[in-house]
Scaffold this motif. Structure first.
Motif: not given
Length: 334
Positions: A321, A318-319, A252, A27, A314, A19-21, A295
């Motif tokens: 996670a 992903a949020q 988010q 996204a 994202m 999960y790449d923030f 993450i």
């Protein structure tokens, strides 16, 4: 002497984050039509060394003369190239906005150019709208143009603007070199290609920039991506992605605030936040623990913002996670 490692978002020594923030790529991507075009690119032959068709397509897309188009291997490649041009023209200093993309300063250091304390002391001036990492326009945009200075407006995130509007009127843009990098908007950051719209009446400077470029700065896959960028179906996909990104961003922001984080205002598909760290825990420690859970957030210390992270928008999974990983981190320390 080993080179100083550069700090960027995206994959690192641990590989591609689950999960790449930390990367500001769209996204909702990759854009299916653009990805298909890249996959169809013929890598067995050189592109046209003059990029005749591509220049024409980009010029028509923006409604400018073909002579104003400059192609680049990437935004970073152009940043270094125009810095070289400024140095050749006798530049002594550059203007850098506070909290800006690190390659502006890196290129200046490479050419031994000072960072000016005041705009009028500089011969190369940088701005970005929306900017990274803050996601808003750099202050004082309307004060940059003037004299013989080269003024560059980095428009990397303009296609991913989720609110607000460009701080400069259209007429003022004529004084700026406009740098475009569609790979972020298309969710194809691994494809390196960019282009610049030069100010009117700068043919001599455009020729000098061309002379500083290697042959074939854009490869076959970059050409395919840029040609896809100007297509109506690709632009329609991008436009359709923006409402989704807005909804994800609102969710988010609410998530981060529910965790006690302080979120800063942003007009783009990313924002800066100050996490509510457990007592005695450093930000670097917290980010390291999140990274072990797949993450990655972007530490904003290298931007001059210690204690803050830049967080890209994202999808909901992903949020979730991020929420679970942060709660796990908090529970371990209580």
């Amino acid at each position: 002497m080993l080179p100083v490692p550069r700090v960027h978002g995206g994959p690192d020594q641990h590989g591609v984050p689950l999960y790449d923030f930390s990367s500001n790529s769209n996204a909702c991507g990759p854009c299916p039509a653009a990805l298909a075009a890249v996959r169809r690119a013929d890598a067995t032959v050189y592109p046209d060394a003059s990029y005749t068709a591509l220049r024409r397509q980009l010029a028509e897309f923006h409604g400018v003369a073909v002579s104003r188009l400059v192609l680049a291997g990437s935004a970073s490649e152009f940043i270094f190239r125009i810095t070289a041009l400024a140095a050749q023209r006798g530049a002594a200093a550059v203007w850098l906005p506070p909290c800006s993309y690190g390659d502006y300063a890196q290129a200046a250091r490479a050419w031994n150019l000072l960072v000016a304390e005041r705009v009028e002391q500089s011969q190369l001036r940088w701005a970005c709208d929306p900017s990274s990492p803050m996601g808003v326009a750099h202050a004082g945009l309307d004060q940059l143009a003037g004299g013989r200075a080269l003024c560059v407006l980095d428009r990397a995130y303009e296609p991913l603007r989720l609110s607000g509007a460009l701080a400069l009127p259209e007429t003022a843009l004529q004084d700026f070199w406009q740098l475009w990098t569609p790979n972020k908007a298309l969710g194809l950051t691994g494809v390196r290609a960019a282009y610049v719209i030069a100010p009117p009446g700068t043919n001599e400077l455009v020729a000098q920039l061309e002379s500083l470029a290697p042959s074939w700065p854009v490869g076959a896959h970059g050409v395919a991506m840029l040609q896809a960028w100007v297509r109506a179906d690709v632009q329609a996909w991008l436009a359709a992605s923006l409402p989704t990104l807005r909804a994800w961003k609102n969710a988010q922001l609410a998530l981060c605030e529910s965790l006690g984080w302080t979120c800063l205002a942003s007009e783009a598909n990313f924002f800066c936040a100050r996490p509510a760290l457990p007592e005695g825990m450093s930000l670097q420690n917290a980010l390291g623990q999140l990274r072990k859970q797949g993450i990655k957030l972007r530490d904003a210390t290298s931007f001059g913002l210690p204690g803050l992270v830049r967080v890209s928008v994202m999808p909901p999974a992903a949020q979730d996670a991020l929420h679970n990983a942060w709660q796990h981190l908090i529970n371990k320390t209580t």
